[in-house]
Design a protein around this motif. Structure first.
Motif, PDB file in Angstrom:
ATOM      1  N   GLY A  25      33.775  19.702  15.636  1.00  0.00           N
ATOM      2  CA  GLY A  25      34.579  20.440  16.612  1.00  0.00           C
ATOM      3  C   GLY A  25      34.650  19.693  17.927  1.00  0.00           C
ATOM      4  N   GLY A  26      34.498  18.369  17.849  1.00  0.00           N
ATOM      5  CA  GLY A  26      34.434  17.557  19.071  1.00  0.00           C
ATOM      6  C   GLY A  26      35.788  17.205  19.660  1.00  0.00           C
ATOM      7  N   SER A  27      36.875  17.706  19.038  1.00  0.00           N
ATOM      8  CA  SER A  27      38.200  17.344  19.557  1.00  0.00           C
ATOM      9  C   SER A  27      38.737  18.353  20.561  1.00  0.00           C
ATOM     10  CB  SER A  27      39.190  17.201  18.389  1.00  0.00           C
ATOM     11  OG  SER A  27      39.388  18.451  17.759  1.00  0.00           O
ATOM     12  N   SER A  28      37.993  19.422  20.815  1.00  0.00           N
ATOM     13  CA  SER A  28      38.526  20.467  21.703  1.00  0.00           C
ATOM     14  C   SER A  28      37.394  21.259  22.363  1.00  0.00           C
ATOM     15  CB  SER A  28      39.398  21.412  20.864  1.00  0.00           C
ATOM     16  OG  SER A  28      39.765  22.564  21.588  1.00  0.00           O
ATOM     17  N   GLY A  29      37.726  21.912  23.466  1.00  0.00           N
ATOM     18  CA  GLY A  29      36.839  22.904  24.086  1.00  0.00           C
ATOM     19  C   GLY A  29      35.409  22.454  24.359  1.00  0.00           C
ATOM     20  N   ILE A  30      34.469  23.320  23.983  1.00  0.00           N
ATOM     21  CA  ILE A  30      33.054  23.065  24.278  1.00  0.00           C
ATOM     22  C   ILE A  30      32.583  21.774  23.604  1.00  0.00           C
ATOM     23  CG2 ILE A  30      30.707  23.979  24.070  1.00  0.00           C
ATOM     24  CD1 ILE A  30      31.916  26.821  24.048  1.00  0.00           C
ATOM     25  N   VAL A  59      37.743  15.834   8.770  1.00  0.00           N
ATOM     26  CA  VAL A  59      37.304  16.584   7.585  1.00  0.00           C
ATOM     27  C   VAL A  59      37.219  18.067   7.939  1.00  0.00           C
ATOM     28  CG1 VAL A  59      34.789  16.573   7.983  1.00  0.00           C
ATOM     29  CG2 VAL A  59      35.653  16.512   5.646  1.00  0.00           C
ATOM     30  N   ASP A  60      37.379  18.904   6.938  1.00  0.00           N
ATOM     31  CA  ASP A  60      37.127  20.329   7.116  1.00  0.00           C
ATOM     32  C   ASP A  60      35.658  20.559   6.783  1.00  0.00           C
ATOM     33  OD1 ASP A  60      36.810  23.074   6.843  1.00  0.00           O
ATOM     34  OD2 ASP A  60      38.885  23.358   6.183  1.00  0.00           O
ATOM     35  N   VAL A  61      34.846  20.926   7.793  1.00  0.00           N
ATOM     36  CA  VAL A  61      33.397  21.044   7.568  1.00  0.00           C
ATOM     37  C   VAL A  61      33.015  22.270   6.744  1.00  0.00           C
ATOM     38  CG1 VAL A  61      32.600  19.759   9.596  1.00  0.00           C
ATOM     39  CG2 VAL A  61      33.092  22.203   9.798  1.00  0.00           C
ATOM     40  N   LEU A  68      25.996  26.320  17.537  1.00  0.00           N
ATOM     41  CA  LEU A  68      26.711  27.164  18.480  1.00  0.00           C
ATOM     42  C   LEU A  68      26.773  28.571  17.930  1.00  0.00           C
ATOM     43  CD1 LEU A  68      28.358  26.567  21.211  1.00  0.00           C
ATOM     44  CD2 LEU A  68      27.344  24.627  20.025  1.00  0.00           C
ATOM     45  N   SER A  69      25.977  29.463  18.518  1.00  0.00           N
ATOM     46  CA  SER A  69      26.155  30.878  18.231  1.00  0.00           C
ATOM     47  C   SER A  69      27.058  31.407  19.327  1.00  0.00           C
ATOM     48  CB  SER A  69      24.797  31.583  18.164  1.00  0.00           C
ATOM     49  OG  SER A  69      24.964  32.952  17.898  1.00  0.00           O
ATOM     50  N   SER A  70      26.717  32.531  19.948  1.00  0.00           N
ATOM     51  CA  SER A  70      27.549  33.141  20.976  1.00  0.00           C
ATOM     52  C   SER A  70      26.775  34.340  21.499  1.00  0.00           C
ATOM     53  CB  SER A  70      28.855  33.611  20.330  1.00  0.00           C
ATOM     54  OG  SER A  70      29.464  34.627  21.105  1.00  0.00           O
ATOM     55  N   PRO A  73      28.676  32.653  26.813  1.00  0.00           N
ATOM     56  CA  PRO A  73      29.578  33.788  27.055  1.00  0.00           C
ATOM     57  C   PRO A  73      31.005  33.309  26.824  1.00  0.00           C
ATOM     58  CG  PRO A  73      28.996  32.771  29.136  1.00  0.00           C
ATOM     59  CD  PRO A  73      28.306  31.962  28.058  1.00  0.00           C
ATOM     60  N   ASP A  74      32.001  34.157  27.129  1.00  0.00           N
ATOM     61  CA  ASP A  74      33.402  33.715  27.039  1.00  0.00           C
ATOM     62  C   ASP A  74      33.557  32.423  27.835  1.00  0.00           C
ATOM     63  OD1 ASP A  74      34.546  35.637  25.410  1.00  0.00           O
ATOM     64  OD2 ASP A  74      34.965  37.013  27.065  1.00  0.00           O
ATOM     65  N   THR A  75      34.201  31.440  27.218  1.00  0.00           N
ATOM     66  CA  THR A  75      34.344  30.124  27.835  1.00  0.00           C
ATOM     67  C   THR A  75      35.800  29.696  27.754  1.00  0.00           C
ATOM     68  OG1 THR A  75      32.102  29.617  27.074  1.00  0.00           O
ATOM     69  CG2 THR A  75      33.441  27.759  27.791  1.00  0.00           C
ATOM     70  N   PRO A  82      40.748  26.139  24.541  1.00  0.00           N
ATOM     71  CA  PRO A  82      41.929  26.460  23.724  1.00  0.00           C
ATOM     72  C   PRO A  82      41.613  27.518  22.663  1.00  0.00           C
ATOM     73  CG  PRO A  82      41.735  24.082  24.017  1.00  0.00           C
ATOM     74  CD  PRO A  82      40.497  24.675  24.612  1.00  0.00           C
ATOM     75  N   GLY A  83      40.410  27.455  22.103  1.00  0.00           N
ATOM     76  CA  GLY A  83      40.010  28.444  21.090  1.00  0.00           C
ATOM     77  C   GLY A  83      39.964  29.848  21.671  1.00  0.00           C
ATOM     78  N   PHE A  84      39.474  29.961  22.909  1.00  0.00           N
ATOM     79  CA  PHE A  84      39.367  31.259  23.582  1.00  0.00           C
ATOM     80  C   PHE A  84      40.767  31.817  23.862  1.00  0.00           C
ATOM     81  CE2 PHE A  84      38.595  33.611  27.703  1.00  0.00           C
ATOM     82  CZ  PHE A  84      37.987  34.701  27.111  1.00  0.00           C
TER      83      PHE A  84
HETATM   84  N1  LIG Z   1      35.146  29.660  23.827  1.00  0.00           N
HETATM   85  C1  LIG Z   1      34.320  30.691  23.806  1.00  0.00           C
HETATM   86  O1  LIG Z   1      34.524  31.698  24.476  1.00  0.00           O
HETATM   87  C2  LIG Z   1      33.070  30.633  22.991  1.00  0.00           C
HETATM   88  C3  LIG Z   1      32.966  29.793  21.899  1.00  0.00           C
HETATM   89  N2  LIG Z   1      31.818  29.803  21.130  1.00  0.00           N
HETATM   90  C4  LIG Z   1      31.710  28.939  19.963  1.00  0.00           C
HETATM   91  O2  LIG Z   1      31.744  27.579  20.372  1.00  0.00           O
HETATM   92  C5  LIG Z   1      32.398  26.793  19.376  1.00  0.00           C
HETATM   93  C6  LIG Z   1      33.546  26.023  20.007  1.00  0.00           C
HETATM   94  O3  LIG Z   1      34.447  26.929  20.553  1.00  0.00           O
HETATM   95  P1  LIG Z   1      35.730  26.465  21.412  1.00  0.00           P
HETATM   96  O4  LIG Z   1      35.394  25.232  22.142  1.00  0.00           O
HETATM   97  O5  LIG Z   1      36.192  27.660  22.124  1.00  0.00           O
HETATM   98  O6  LIG Z   1      36.759  26.161  20.224  1.00  0.00           O
HETATM   99  P2  LIG Z   1      38.136  25.336  20.150  1.00  0.00           P
HETATM  100  O7  LIG Z   1      39.034  26.133  19.279  1.00  0.00           O
HETATM  101  O8  LIG Z   1      38.621  24.950  21.487  1.00  0.00           O
HETATM  102  O9  LIG Z   1      37.694  24.030  19.333  1.00  0.00           O
HETATM  103  C7  LIG Z   1      37.265  24.163  18.024  1.00  0.00           C
HETATM  104  C8  LIG Z   1      36.987  22.788  17.445  1.00  0.00           C
HETATM  105  O10 LIG Z   1      36.494  22.929  16.124  1.00  0.00           O
HETATM  106  C9  LIG Z   1      37.320  22.205  15.224  1.00  0.00           C
HETATM  107  N3  LIG Z   1      37.333  22.938  13.946  1.00  0.00           N
HETATM  108  C10 LIG Z   1      37.686  24.217  13.734  1.00  0.00           C
HETATM  109  N4  LIG Z   1      37.580  24.530  12.445  1.00  0.00           N
HETATM  110  C11 LIG Z   1      37.128  23.414  11.808  1.00  0.00           C
HETATM  111  C12 LIG Z   1      36.835  23.093  10.467  1.00  0.00           C
HETATM  112  N5  LIG Z   1      36.975  23.991   9.493  1.00  0.00           N
HETATM  113  N6  LIG Z   1      36.417  21.834  10.156  1.00  0.00           N
HETATM  114  C13 LIG Z   1      36.283  20.918  11.143  1.00  0.00           C
HETATM  115  N7  LIG Z   1      36.546  21.164  12.425  1.00  0.00           N
HETATM  116  C14 LIG Z   1      36.972  22.397  12.758  1.00  0.00           C
HETATM  117  C15 LIG Z   1      38.680  22.147  15.914  1.00  0.00           C
HETATM  118  O11 LIG Z   1      39.491  21.071  15.483  1.00  0.00           O
HETATM  119  P3  LIG Z   1      40.544  21.216  14.242  1.00  0.00           P
HETATM  120  O12 LIG Z   1      41.210  22.539  14.407  1.00  0.00           O
HETATM  121  O13 LIG Z   1      41.443  20.041  14.387  1.00  0.00           O
HETATM  122  O14 LIG Z   1      39.708  21.142  13.009  1.00  0.00           O
HETATM  123  C16 LIG Z   1      38.228  21.927  17.339  1.00  0.00           C
HETATM  124  O15 LIG Z   1      37.848  20.588  17.542  1.00  0.00           O
HETATM  125  C17 LIG Z   1      32.806  27.765  18.282  1.00  0.00           C
HETATM  126  O16 LIG Z   1      31.812  27.786  17.298  1.00  0.00           O
HETATM  127  C18 LIG Z   1      32.867  29.088  18.996  1.00  0.00           C
HETATM  128  O17 LIG Z   1      32.667  30.176  18.134  1.00  0.00           O
HETATM  129  C19 LIG Z   1      30.768  30.606  21.439  1.00  0.00           C
HETATM  130  C20 LIG Z   1      30.822  31.438  22.498  1.00  0.00           C
HETATM  131  C21 LIG Z   1      31.965  31.513  23.367  1.00  0.00           C
END
Ligand SMILES: NC(=O)C1=CN([C@@H]2O[C@H](COP(=O)(O)OP(=O)(O)OC[C@H]3O[C@@H](n4cnc5c(N)ncnc54)[C@H](OP(=O)(O)O)[C@@H]3O)[C@@H](O)[C@H]2O)C=CC1
Ligand SMILES: CCCCCCCCCCCCCCCC(=O)[C@@H](N)CO
Length: 333
Positions: free
Chosen positions: A40-45, A93-95, A172-174, A218-220, A223-225
């Motif tokens: 999940g290193g391509s976006s957000g946290i 890859v899809d993890v 990463l829990s929440s 907490p809420d962060t 893009p996912g949020f």
């Molecule tokens: N944002 C928030 O408010 C909070 C987030 N969290 C947790 O933190 C983590 C990151 O969240 P956030 O940064 O918001 O998420 P984003 O949606 O911004 O990023 C998610 C990342 O995970 C990758 N991803 C998603 N599904 C898969 C998959 N099946 N296989 C491989 N890669 C995958 C996405 O890339 P791609 O889609 O290209 O695969 C992307 O890089 C999550 O586990 C979330 O539940 C916890 C608490 C609060």
């Protein structure tokens, strides 16, 4: 007199605990030159965690599905290099699907950048909605991505970490993995499961100098949020507003710091601190100070939590009354 003896005994006990503390506090992991894999290193946290590690001299493997977003993140991370040897590797890859695929990806990463020193399981997603409104397939999907998607990469790195007597695994829990909230019947269980996995795994791997960290953000603002908010029930939104929205950079900084130190628990903010202390249960303790703080604060935090729970019930009741009054569709915000 008796009080004096008791007091002295207590002080002696605390001193003894502090003397023993090196036994439970791990040696920090050195990030310069280390290989860090971030799912999940391509976006957000996840992206912010990768940047934070890169800034401290690590080599990075980014794992996610979408290749374009991976390459974009790679470019962004590379701007923060501190020496010209550093590398950012991307693997798509899809993890959550096929273990052998995930195992292959880890093998590829190890061939290019050496054994994994730290794995950050950040791939995940959230869907909110009332129990009856959430598709059955969504329950399966969230469990696959959030839970199994953390099991597979961890399973693929653990043997080498144990052999080398070096390693960190971050999950990463929440905050929604510490308390079940309205609208999170599909999401919360997938995040609660992470804690069980992390506790059991930590007990197994501690003698091998491998340390596990569970983060409860907490809420962060990611893009996912933003995506999650499109369908969030009003109740969930109002309850979540109890805690303020964090910047992903801040969350990432705290997670990297806790992971390096080998802290089992990672939280941000005062409500994060209270929730973690309140829900620590029998989770491992990584410093004497942490243990003592939990002992002293738990009861108080339980009391505070009763007020929060009361206010959440009020929010839900008010929303229900509003909906009946205005005949609004019993749907979302
Ligand atoms: N944002 C928030 O408010 C909070 C987030 N969290 C947790 O933190 C983590 C990151 O969240 P956030 O940064 O918001 O998420 P984003 O949606 O911004 O990023 C998610 C990342 O995970 C990758 N991803 C998603 N599904 C898969 C998959 N099946 N296989 C491989 N890669 C995958 C996405 O890339 P791609 O889609 O290209 O695969 C992307 O890089 C999550 O586990 C979330 O539940 C916890 C608490 C609060
Ligand atoms: C002493 C007791 C203190 C109690 C404080 C309680 C506060 C509860 C608020 C919880 C907010 C839920 C955040 C979920 C974030 C998440 O995982 C999603 N945004 C993912 O996208």
């Amino acid at each position: 007199m008796l009080l004096l003896i008791a007091g002295t005994c207590l002080v002696a006990f605390v001193l003894l605990l502090y003397m023993l503390s090196p036994l439970i506090s791990p040696k920090p992991l050195a990030l310069p030159g280390a290989h860090v894999v971030v799912t999940g290193g391509s976006s957000g946290i996840g992206k912010c965690i990768a940047i934070e590690c890169y800034k401290q001299g690590a080599f990075i493997t980014l794992v996610a599905r979408n290749e374009e977003r991976l390459l974009q993140a790679k470019k962004e991370i590379e701007k923060h290099s501190i020496n010209d040897k550093q590398v950012v590797l991307c693997i798509s890859v899809d993890v959550s699907q096929d273990y052998s695929q995930v195992e292959n990806v880890i093998k590829q990463a190890q061939e290019k950048l050496g054994p994994v020193d730290m794995l950050i399981n950040c791939a995940g997603m959230a869907v909110s909605g009332k129990f009856e409104d959430v598709e059955v397939s969504t329950f399966e999907k969230l469990m696959s991505i959030n839970y199994l998607g953390s099991v597979y990469p961890s399973r693929a790195v653990i043997t080498t970490m144990k052999e080398r007597r070096v390693g960190r695994i971050v999950f990463l829990s929440s905050q929604a993995g510490q308390v079940g909230l309205f609208g999170y019947t599909a999401y919360s269980p997938s995040k609660f499961a992470i804690k069980g996995l992390a506790e059991a795994l930590q007990m197994e791997v501690k003698p091998y100098n491998v340390y596990v960290t569970v983060a409860y953000p907490p809420d962060t603002d990611t893009p996912g949020f933003a995506e999650e908010n499109k369908t969030k029930p009003l109740e969930t939104r109002l309850i979540s507003e109890t805690t303020s929205i964090c910047a992903p950079e801040q969350v990432a900084k705290q997670i990297v710091k806790d992971a390096i130190q080998g802290n089992f628990n990672s939280s941000v903010g005062s409500d994060g601190y209270m929730l973690s202390s309140l829900t620590c249960g029998m989770s491992p303790v990584t410093s004497i100070t942490e243990g003592l703080q939990q002992v002293v604060t738990m009861g108080l935090f339980r009391m505070i939590s009763l007020f929060y729970l009361g206010s959440f019930d009020n929010i839900i009741r008010r929303c229900m009354i509003e909906r009946t009054k205005y005949g609004t569709a019993d749907k979302t915000a």
